[in-house]
Design an enzyme around this catalytic site. Structure first.
Site, PDB file in Angstrom:
ATOM      1  N   PHE A  81      38.910  48.072  48.448  1.00 56.44           N
ATOM      2  CA  PHE A  81      37.614  47.391  48.367  1.00 56.44           C
ATOM      3  C   PHE A  81      36.756  47.376  47.065  1.00 56.44           C
ATOM      4  O   PHE A  81      35.683  46.961  47.576  1.00 56.44           O
ATOM      5  CB  PHE A  81      37.576  47.791  49.015  1.00 56.44           C
ATOM      6  N   CYS A  82      37.318  48.158  46.397  1.00 58.85           N
ATOM      7  CA  CYS A  82      36.496  48.071  44.708  1.00 58.85           C
ATOM      8  C   CYS A  82      36.398  46.903  43.388  1.00 58.85           C
ATOM      9  O   CYS A  82      36.761  46.350  43.633  1.00 58.85           O
ATOM     10  CB  CYS A  82      36.914  50.202  43.301  1.00 58.85           C
ATOM     11  N   GLY A  83      35.579  47.141  42.951  1.00 55.05           N
ATOM     12  CA  GLY A  83      35.065  45.761  42.145  1.00 55.05           C
ATOM     13  C   GLY A  83      36.040  45.868  41.096  1.00 55.05           C
ATOM     14  O   GLY A  83      35.999  44.862  40.239  1.00 55.05           O
TER      15      GLY A  83
END
Length: 189
Positions: free
Chosen positions: A64-66
């Site tokens: 869920f990291c950019g």
């Protein structure tokens, strides 16, 4: 003069009582990346020795990291360079921003959404005293190059040492990263 002698004696006593620090710096520990194993996301062990003497790019990932779009770039890099000897290993970690909160099934599902087919480890810590042994070793070898966020990249060279380190912002198709991989592939022969 008494103060100086006391300071010297206190320093000597502290050095005798303190535990020995591990050797650090490139080539000083005598250990290589080939001595480490990750538990695989699929339940099988990922023994780095199985990839010797070819280069391995170890990347701490987070679903869920950019920067999760780099998963696709890592897959493209692996697809292009795997026939020449490169292995990419994704290492999920929840250490930065809580961006890998789920279990193995969720992580595997998100990796598949990005087209990932390269080996993925089970979730581990990458920082601190509870970090996976590979990451503790890498921190001792390159203390100024610790992961500061997700998608930090360690390139293990053909000799099992850290050949290069790339921060989160280095895209998998960056010319500097590809050049470093090419150098290690050439060394592996």
């Amino acid at each position: 003069m008494n103060l100086d002698r006391r300071a010297i004696l206190a320093g000597l006593a502290a050095s005798w009582a303190a535990p020995a620090l591990p050797e650090t710096g490139p080539g000083m520990s005598g250990r290589t990346a080939w001595s480490f194993t990750f538990a695989g996301l699929d339940g099988k062990d990922l023994r780095l020795a199985a990839y010797a003497p070819r280069p391995v790019l170890v990347v701490n990932t987070a679903s869920f990291c950019g920067f999760a779009s780099q998963l696709g770039g890592l897959q493209a890099l692996w697809t292009a360079m795997k026939p020449r000897g490169l292995t990419v290993i994704g290492v999920p970690s929840n250490d930065f921003g809580g961006q890998e909160p789920g279990g193995s099934e969720e992580t595997a599902g998100i990796a598949r959404q990005h087209g990932v087919a390269f080996p993925m480890a089970a979730k581990v810590k990458v920082l601190g005293p509870d970090a996976h042994p590979f990451y503790r070793w890498a921190a001792a070898e390159r203390p100024r190059d610790l992961p500061r966020w997700n998608f930090h990249k360690y390139l293990v060279g053909a000799d099992g040492r850290l050949a290069a380190v790339f921060p989160t912002t280095t895209d998998p198709n960056a010319s500097a990263l590809i050049a470093a991989v090419e150098r290690e592939i050439a060394k592996a022969g």
